[in-house]
Design a protein around this motif. Structure first.
Motif, short mmCIF file in Angstrom:
data_model
loop_
_atom_site.label_atom_id
_atom_site.label_comp_id
_atom_site.label_asym_id
_atom_site.label_seq_id
_atom_site.Cartn_x
_atom_site.Cartn_y
_atom_site.Cartn_z
N ALA A 171 0.16 -3.52 0.91
CA ALA A 171 1.23 -4.50 1.09
C ALA A 171 1.71 -5.01 -0.27
N HIS A 172 0.76 -5.33 -1.13
CA HIS A 172 1.09 -5.78 -2.50
C HIS A 172 1.93 -4.74 -3.22
N ASP A 173 1.51 -3.48 -3.15
CA ASP A 173 2.21 -2.42 -3.87
C ASP A 173 3.62 -2.19 -3.32
N GLN A 174 3.78 -2.32 -1.99
CA GLN A 174 5.11 -2.14 -1.40
C GLN A 174 6.06 -3.26 -1.82
N ILE A 175 5.55 -4.48 -1.89
CA ILE A 175 6.37 -5.60 -2.35
C ILE A 175 6.79 -5.39 -3.80
N MET A 176 5.85 -4.94 -4.63
CA MET A 176 6.17 -4.68 -6.03
C MET A 176 7.16 -3.52 -6.16
N THR A 177 7.03 -2.51 -5.30
CA THR A 177 7.99 -1.39 -5.30
C THR A 177 9.39 -1.89 -4.96
N LEU A 178 9.48 -2.77 -3.96
CA LEU A 178 10.78 -3.35 -3.60
C LEU A 178 11.36 -4.12 -4.78
N HIS A 179 10.51 -4.91 -5.42
CA HIS A 179 10.97 -5.71 -6.57
C HIS A 179 11.45 -4.81 -7.71
N ASN A 180 10.68 -3.80 -8.03
CA ASN A 180 11.00 -2.95 -9.18
C ASN A 180 12.24 -2.09 -8.97
N ASN A 181 12.63 -1.90 -7.71
CA ASN A 181 13.74 -0.99 -7.42
C ASN A 181 14.91 -1.64 -6.69
N ILE A 182 14.86 -2.96 -6.48
CA ILE A 182 15.84 -3.59 -5.60
C ILE A 182 17.27 -3.46 -6.12
N ASP A 183 17.45 -3.34 -7.42
CA ASP A 183 18.80 -3.20 -7.96
C ASP A 183 19.39 -1.81 -7.73
N PHE A 184 18.55 -0.87 -7.31
CA PHE A 184 19.01 0.51 -7.18
C PHE A 184 18.97 1.02 -5.73
N LEU A 185 18.27 0.31 -4.86
CA LEU A 185 18.12 0.77 -3.48
C LEU A 185 19.37 0.49 -2.66
N GLU A 186 19.63 1.38 -1.70
CA GLU A 186 20.73 1.17 -0.76
C GLU A 186 20.24 0.31 0.40
N ASP A 187 21.18 -0.21 1.17
CA ASP A 187 20.84 -1.14 2.24
C ASP A 187 19.82 -0.57 3.22
N ASP A 188 20.04 0.68 3.65
CA ASP A 188 19.12 1.25 4.64
C ASP A 188 17.73 1.48 4.05
N GLN A 189 17.66 1.76 2.75
CA GLN A 189 16.36 1.93 2.10
C GLN A 189 15.62 0.60 2.01
N ILE A 190 16.35 -0.48 1.70
CA ILE A 190 15.74 -1.81 1.68
C ILE A 190 15.23 -2.18 3.07
N VAL A 198 6.53 -5.81 6.42
CA VAL A 198 6.18 -6.70 7.54
C VAL A 198 4.97 -6.14 8.31
N MET A 199 4.96 -4.85 8.57
CA MET A 199 3.84 -4.25 9.31
C MET A 199 2.54 -4.33 8.51
N LEU A 200 2.61 -4.09 7.20
CA LEU A 200 1.41 -4.16 6.37
C LEU A 200 0.91 -5.60 6.25
N LEU A 201 1.83 -6.56 6.12
CA LEU A 201 1.43 -7.96 6.06
C LEU A 201 0.73 -8.38 7.35
N ALA A 202 1.30 -7.99 8.49
CA ALA A 202 0.70 -8.35 9.77
C ALA A 202 -0.69 -7.76 9.91
#
Length: 352
Positions: A171-190, A198-202
Protein backbone atom coordinates in the motif's frame (compact mmCIF):
# COMPACT_ATOMS: atom_id res chain seq x y z
CA UNK A 1 -0.96 6.52 -43.42
CA UNK A 2 0.12 6.65 -39.81
CA UNK A 3 -2.55 6.86 -37.16
CA UNK A 4 -2.46 10.04 -35.07
CA UNK A 5 -2.53 9.26 -31.36
CA UNK A 6 -4.28 11.92 -29.33
CA UNK A 7 -3.17 11.88 -25.69
CA UNK A 8 -5.94 11.55 -23.14
CA UNK A 9 -6.76 14.59 -21.08
CA UNK A 10 -5.44 14.71 -17.54
CA UNK A 11 -7.49 16.69 -15.03
CA UNK A 12 -4.96 16.92 -12.19
CA UNK A 13 -4.68 20.40 -10.67
CA UNK A 14 -1.54 21.46 -8.83
CA UNK A 15 -0.81 24.19 -6.26
CA UNK A 16 2.19 25.25 -4.19
CA UNK A 17 1.97 26.98 -0.80
CA UNK A 18 5.14 28.43 0.73
CA UNK A 19 6.05 30.90 3.46
CA UNK A 20 9.27 31.97 1.75
CA UNK A 21 7.95 35.44 0.92
CA UNK A 22 6.46 36.10 4.36
CA UNK A 23 8.20 38.12 7.07
CA UNK A 24 9.79 35.85 9.67
CA UNK A 25 7.67 37.23 12.52
CA UNK A 26 4.44 36.43 10.64
CA UNK A 27 5.25 32.98 9.30
CA UNK A 28 3.79 30.76 12.01
CA UNK A 29 0.61 32.84 12.25
CA UNK A 30 0.14 32.66 8.49
CA UNK A 31 0.66 28.90 8.60
CA UNK A 32 -1.70 28.44 11.56
CA UNK A 33 -4.46 30.42 9.83
CA UNK A 34 -4.07 28.56 6.55
CA UNK A 35 -3.86 25.00 7.90
CA UNK A 36 -6.84 25.70 10.19
CA UNK A 37 -8.91 24.62 7.18
CA UNK A 38 -8.40 21.13 8.62
CA UNK A 39 -6.15 21.17 11.74
CA UNK A 40 -5.41 23.44 14.67
CA UNK A 41 -1.62 23.57 15.10
CA UNK A 42 0.73 24.79 17.79
CA UNK A 43 4.48 24.76 18.34
CA UNK A 44 6.97 25.80 21.06
CA UNK A 45 7.81 29.50 21.13
CA UNK A 46 11.37 28.99 19.91
CA UNK A 47 10.15 27.13 16.81
CA UNK A 48 7.45 29.72 16.14
CA UNK A 49 9.90 32.61 16.44
CA UNK A 50 12.88 31.08 14.64
CA UNK A 51 12.67 31.05 10.86
CA UNK A 52 9.51 28.91 10.76
CA UNK A 53 8.96 27.21 7.42
CA UNK A 54 6.17 25.29 5.69
CA UNK A 55 5.79 24.14 2.09
CA UNK A 56 2.80 22.29 0.62
CA UNK A 57 2.69 20.90 -2.90
CA UNK A 58 -0.86 19.73 -3.61
CA UNK A 59 -2.44 17.73 -6.42
CA UNK A 60 -6.21 17.39 -6.82
CA UNK A 61 -7.81 14.75 -8.99
CA UNK A 62 -11.61 14.55 -8.82
CA UNK A 63 -12.43 13.31 -5.30
CA UNK A 64 -8.81 12.77 -4.21
CA UNK A 65 -6.24 15.21 -2.84
CA UNK A 66 -2.55 14.50 -2.38
CA UNK A 67 -0.31 16.89 -0.43
CA UNK A 68 3.46 16.74 0.06
CA UNK A 69 4.27 18.75 3.20
CA UNK A 70 7.53 19.95 4.77
CA UNK A 71 7.54 21.88 8.03
CA UNK A 72 8.95 22.21 11.54
CA UNK A 73 8.04 20.30 14.70
CA UNK A 74 4.45 20.99 15.79
CA UNK A 75 1.32 19.58 17.41
CA UNK A 76 -1.84 19.23 15.37
CA UNK A 77 -5.41 18.67 16.55
CA UNK A 78 -8.69 18.08 14.76
CA UNK A 79 -11.62 18.45 17.16
CA UNK A 80 -15.27 17.45 16.88
CA UNK A 81 -16.09 21.16 16.64
CA UNK A 82 -13.88 21.48 13.55
CA UNK A 83 -15.60 18.52 11.92
CA UNK A 84 -18.97 20.03 12.77
CA UNK A 85 -17.99 23.26 11.05
CA UNK A 86 -16.53 21.78 7.87
CA UNK A 87 -18.26 18.37 7.64
CA UNK A 88 -15.24 16.79 5.93
CA UNK A 89 -15.13 13.07 6.64
CA UNK A 90 -12.45 11.78 4.25
CA UNK A 91 -9.72 9.42 5.36
CA UNK A 92 -6.22 10.93 5.49
CA UNK A 93 -3.33 8.51 4.92
CA UNK A 94 0.02 9.93 6.04
CA UNK A 95 3.46 8.69 4.99
CA UNK A 96 6.61 10.18 6.55
CA UNK A 97 9.64 10.18 4.28
CA UNK A 98 11.57 12.12 6.92
CA UNK A 99 10.84 12.83 10.57
CA UNK A 100 8.46 11.20 13.04
CA UNK A 101 4.78 11.51 14.03
CA UNK A 102 3.56 10.39 17.47
CA UNK A 103 0.22 10.10 19.27
CA UNK A 104 -0.68 8.70 22.67
CA UNK A 105 -4.13 7.97 21.24
CA UNK A 106 -2.72 5.74 18.50
CA UNK A 107 -4.09 2.32 17.59
CA UNK A 108 -1.60 -0.40 16.76
CA UNK A 109 1.26 1.82 17.90
CA UNK A 110 2.11 5.34 18.99
CA UNK A 111 4.75 6.51 16.50
CA UNK A 112 5.75 6.29 12.85
CA UNK A 113 8.89 7.27 10.99
CA UNK A 114 10.21 6.71 7.49
CA UNK A 115 10.23 2.92 7.59
CA UNK A 116 7.63 2.20 4.92
CA UNK A 117 4.43 2.25 6.97
CA UNK A 118 1.66 4.80 7.23
CA UNK A 119 -0.74 6.49 9.64
CA UNK A 120 -4.47 6.63 8.90
CA UNK A 121 -6.60 9.49 10.24
CA UNK A 122 -10.38 9.65 10.12
CA UNK A 123 -11.28 13.29 9.45
CA UNK A 124 -14.67 12.73 11.12
CA UNK A 125 -13.05 11.91 14.47
CA UNK A 126 -11.00 13.68 17.13
CA UNK A 127 -7.28 13.64 16.36
CA UNK A 128 -4.20 14.69 18.35
CA UNK A 129 -0.61 14.08 17.26
CA UNK A 130 2.88 15.56 17.46
CA UNK A 131 5.53 15.70 14.75
CA UNK A 132 9.24 16.33 14.64
CA UNK A 133 10.58 18.39 11.75
CA UNK A 134 9.19 16.43 8.82
CA UNK A 135 8.71 15.71 5.15
CA UNK A 136 5.46 13.84 4.61
CA UNK A 137 2.86 12.78 2.08
CA UNK A 138 -0.88 13.08 2.81
CA UNK A 139 -3.47 11.29 0.70
CA UNK A 140 -7.11 12.31 1.24
CA UNK A 141 -9.57 9.79 -0.17
CA UNK A 142 -13.39 9.61 0.05
CA UNK A 143 -14.89 7.73 2.93
CA UNK A 144 -17.34 5.44 1.20
CA UNK A 145 -15.09 3.33 -1.10
CA UNK A 146 -12.79 2.47 1.80
CA UNK A 147 -15.51 2.32 4.45
CA UNK A 148 -17.41 -0.37 2.55
CA UNK A 149 -14.38 -2.68 2.63
CA UNK A 150 -13.61 -2.29 6.35
CA UNK A 151 -14.73 -4.60 9.13
CA UNK A 152 -15.36 -1.63 11.40
CA UNK A 153 -14.83 1.65 9.52
CA UNK A 154 -15.08 3.81 12.64
CA UNK A 155 -12.32 1.98 14.53
CA UNK A 156 -9.27 3.07 12.54
CA UNK A 157 -8.65 6.69 13.44
CA UNK A 158 -4.97 7.18 14.38
CA UNK A 159 -4.20 3.67 13.14
CA UNK A 160 -0.42 3.17 12.94
CA UNK A 161 0.60 0.51 10.42
CA UNK A 162 4.23 -0.53 10.01
CA UNK A 163 6.10 -2.18 7.16
CA UNK A 164 6.24 -5.47 9.11
CA UNK A 165 3.09 -6.40 7.16
CA UNK A 166 3.87 -6.98 3.45
CA UNK A 167 0.42 -5.65 2.47
CA UNK A 168 1.23 -2.40 4.30
CA UNK A 169 4.47 -2.20 2.32
CA UNK A 170 2.52 -2.71 -0.91
CA UNK A 171 0.00 0.00 0.00
CA UNK A 172 2.84 2.37 0.92
CA UNK A 173 4.65 1.67 -2.35
CA UNK A 174 1.50 2.19 -4.45
CA UNK A 175 0.86 5.57 -2.80
CA UNK A 176 4.47 6.58 -3.45
CA UNK A 177 4.14 5.39 -7.07
CA UNK A 178 1.05 7.58 -7.48
CA UNK A 179 2.91 10.53 -5.98
CA UNK A 180 6.03 10.08 -8.09
CA UNK A 181 4.06 9.82 -11.34
CA UNK A 182 0.93 11.91 -10.80
CA UNK A 183 2.06 14.65 -13.18
CA UNK A 184 2.39 12.15 -16.02
CA UNK A 185 -0.48 9.71 -15.48
CA UNK A 186 -3.71 9.86 -17.46
CA UNK A 187 -7.09 9.95 -15.75
CA UNK A 188 -7.88 6.27 -16.26
CA UNK A 189 -4.44 5.27 -14.96
CA UNK A 190 -4.95 7.36 -11.82
CA UNK A 191 -8.36 5.73 -11.34
CA UNK A 192 -6.80 2.25 -11.47
CA UNK A 193 -4.10 3.20 -8.96
CA UNK A 194 -6.68 4.76 -6.62
CA UNK A 195 -8.76 1.59 -6.71
CA UNK A 196 -5.70 -0.56 -6.02
CA UNK A 197 -4.67 1.69 -3.12
CA UNK A 198 -8.14 1.51 -1.55
CA UNK A 199 -8.14 -2.30 -1.70
CA UNK A 200 -4.64 -2.54 -0.21
CA UNK A 201 -5.50 -0.06 2.56
CA UNK A 202 -8.63 -2.02 3.46
CA UNK A 203 -6.71 -5.28 3.56
CA UNK A 204 -4.02 -3.70 5.75
CA UNK A 205 -6.49 -2.26 8.24
CA UNK A 206 -8.68 -5.33 8.41
CA UNK A 207 -5.62 -7.44 9.17
CA UNK A 208 -4.58 -5.02 11.92
CA UNK A 209 -8.09 -4.99 13.33
CA UNK A 210 -8.25 -8.78 13.44
CA UNK A 211 -4.98 -8.86 15.37
CA UNK A 212 -6.12 -6.46 18.08
CA UNK A 213 -9.92 -6.45 18.38
CA UNK A 214 -11.53 -8.63 21.02
CA UNK A 215 -14.09 -11.24 20.01
CA UNK A 216 -13.58 -10.51 16.31
CA UNK A 217 -14.35 -14.15 15.52
CA UNK A 218 -17.98 -13.50 16.40
CA UNK A 219 -18.39 -10.76 13.80
CA UNK A 220 -20.22 -11.31 10.53
CA UNK A 221 -18.30 -11.12 7.28
CA UNK A 222 -17.70 -7.75 5.64
CA UNK A 223 -20.26 -8.21 2.86
CA UNK A 224 -23.10 -8.59 5.34
CA UNK A 225 -21.98 -5.52 7.25
CA UNK A 226 -21.79 -3.53 4.03
CA UNK A 227 -25.30 -4.66 3.08
CA UNK A 228 -26.68 -3.61 6.47
CA UNK A 229 -24.90 -0.24 6.47
CA UNK A 230 -26.23 0.45 2.98
CA UNK A 231 -29.74 -0.43 4.13
CA UNK A 232 -29.56 2.10 6.97
CA UNK A 233 -28.03 4.72 4.67
CA UNK A 234 -30.78 4.25 2.08
CA UNK A 235 -33.59 4.30 4.66
CA UNK A 236 -32.06 6.85 7.01
CA UNK A 237 -34.81 9.47 6.71
CA UNK A 238 -37.75 7.06 6.75
CA UNK A 239 -39.97 7.68 9.79
CA UNK A 240 -40.67 3.92 9.82
CA UNK A 241 -37.03 2.97 10.34
CA UNK A 242 -36.84 0.84 13.49
CA UNK A 243 -34.54 -2.01 14.55
CA UNK A 244 -37.46 -4.43 14.23
CA UNK A 245 -38.30 -3.34 10.67
CA UNK A 246 -34.64 -3.34 9.67
CA UNK A 247 -34.14 -6.89 10.98
CA UNK A 248 -37.24 -8.06 9.11
CA UNK A 249 -36.24 -6.36 5.83
CA UNK A 250 -32.68 -7.69 6.08
CA UNK A 251 -33.68 -11.20 6.98
CA UNK A 252 -31.71 -11.33 10.22
CA UNK A 253 -32.81 -11.75 13.81
CA UNK A 254 -33.10 -8.67 15.99
CA UNK A 255 -30.46 -10.14 18.30
CA UNK A 256 -28.05 -10.57 15.37
CA UNK A 257 -28.68 -7.01 14.22
CA UNK A 258 -28.00 -5.64 17.71
CA UNK A 259 -24.83 -7.72 17.93
CA UNK A 260 -23.56 -6.31 14.62
CA UNK A 261 -24.03 -2.77 15.90
CA UNK A 262 -22.38 -3.27 19.28
CA UNK A 263 -19.26 -1.55 17.95
CA UNK A 264 -21.36 1.50 17.06
CA UNK A 265 -22.96 1.76 20.48
CA UNK A 266 -26.16 0.08 19.33
CA UNK A 267 -28.58 0.43 16.43
CA UNK A 268 -30.35 3.49 17.80
CA UNK A 269 -27.08 5.31 18.44
CA UNK A 270 -25.88 4.50 14.93
CA UNK A 271 -29.10 5.82 13.36
CA UNK A 272 -28.95 8.92 15.56
CA UNK A 273 -25.34 9.63 14.59
CA UNK A 274 -26.09 9.15 10.88
CA UNK A 275 -29.09 11.50 11.08
CA UNK A 276 -27.06 14.13 12.90
CA UNK A 277 -24.36 13.80 10.26
CA UNK A 278 -27.01 14.31 7.59
CA UNK A 279 -28.18 17.41 9.48
CA UNK A 280 -24.60 18.65 9.61
CA UNK A 281 -24.30 18.24 5.83
CA UNK A 282 -27.48 20.27 5.30
CA UNK A 283 -26.33 23.00 7.70
CA UNK A 284 -23.03 23.32 5.78
CA UNK A 285 -24.74 23.35 2.37
CA UNK A 286 -25.12 26.93 0.99
CA UNK A 287 -28.12 25.73 -1.05
CA UNK A 288 -29.96 24.87 2.18
CA UNK A 289 -29.37 28.20 3.93
CA UNK A 290 -33.01 29.21 3.43
CA UNK A 291 -34.20 26.29 5.58
CA UNK A 292 -34.78 26.73 9.30
CA UNK A 293 -33.04 24.67 11.96
CA UNK A 294 -36.47 23.28 12.84
CA UNK A 295 -37.07 22.14 9.25
CA UNK A 296 -33.68 20.42 9.08
CA UNK A 297 -34.22 18.81 12.48
CA UNK A 298 -37.61 17.55 11.32
CA UNK A 299 -36.01 15.94 8.24
CA UNK A 300 -33.50 14.25 10.55
CA UNK A 301 -36.25 12.66 12.64
CA UNK A 302 -36.58 15.17 15.49
CA UNK A 303 -39.98 16.47 16.53
CA UNK A 304 -38.75 19.87 17.74
CA UNK A 305 -35.86 22.23 17.15
CA UNK A 306 -35.01 22.00 20.86
CA UNK A 307 -34.52 18.22 20.72
CA UNK A 308 -32.45 18.50 17.52
CA UNK A 309 -30.25 21.25 19.01
CA UNK A 310 -29.78 19.26 22.23
CA UNK A 311 -28.72 16.09 20.39
CA UNK A 312 -26.52 18.05 17.96
CA UNK A 313 -24.70 19.83 20.78
CA UNK A 314 -24.17 16.54 22.65
CA UNK A 315 -22.59 15.06 19.52
CA UNK A 316 -20.51 17.99 18.22
CA UNK A 317 -20.20 20.33 21.21
CA UNK A 318 -21.59 23.25 19.19
CA UNK A 319 -25.13 24.15 18.11
CA UNK A 320 -26.64 24.10 14.59
CA UNK A 321 -26.71 27.90 14.82
CA UNK A 322 -22.98 27.93 15.51
CA UNK A 323 -22.43 25.89 12.33
CA UNK A 324 -24.55 28.31 10.33
CA UNK A 325 -22.55 31.25 11.70
CA UNK A 326 -19.16 29.52 11.50
CA UNK A 327 -17.59 31.44 8.65
CA UNK A 328 -13.82 31.11 8.79
CA UNK A 329 -11.85 34.37 8.85
CA UNK A 330 -9.80 35.27 5.83
CA UNK A 331 -6.48 33.44 6.25
CA UNK A 332 -3.57 35.62 7.30
CA UNK A 333 -1.73 34.44 4.21
CA UNK A 334 -4.21 36.34 2.07
CA UNK A 335 -3.93 39.40 4.32
CA UNK A 336 -0.12 39.34 4.16
CA UNK A 337 0.31 38.57 0.50
CA UNK A 338 -2.07 37.71 -2.32
CA UNK A 339 0.82 35.89 -3.99
CA UNK A 340 0.61 32.94 -1.59
CA UNK A 341 -1.14 29.98 -3.21
CA UNK A 342 -3.80 28.75 -0.77
CA UNK A 343 -5.99 26.88 -3.26
CA UNK A 344 -5.49 23.64 -1.32
CA UNK A 345 -7.76 25.05 1.42
CA UNK A 346 -10.75 25.17 -0.93
CA UNK A 347 -9.77 21.89 -2.54
CA UNK A 348 -9.97 20.12 0.82
CA UNK A 349 -13.55 21.23 1.32
CA UNK A 350 -14.74 20.69 -2.24
CA UNK A 351 -13.77 17.01 -2.39
CA UNK A 352 -16.68 14.75 -3.30
Amino acid sequence: MEETIIPKKQTVERSFFTLDGVARKDRFDVWKDSISCIYDVDAPRDIRSEDFAANLTSWRHQDMLMIQAQSRSQRFVRSSQMFARDGMDHYNIQIYTDGVVQSELGRGGTSLGHGGGFLLLDCAQHTEAQTSEFDSLHLFIPRQPLEERLINPDDHNLRFLTANDPIVRLAHDQIMTLHNNIDFLEDDQIAVLKQTIVMLLANSMNSAYRETAEMHAQRQDIEKQVMIRRYFRDNLLSPDLTPEKAASDLGVSRAALYRLFDAYGGVKNHVRDMRLKHGLKLLNDPKQVHRSVYDIGLECGYTSDASFIRAFRAKYDITPGDVRAGHRPTPAAKRVSNAIDTRYENWLHSLG
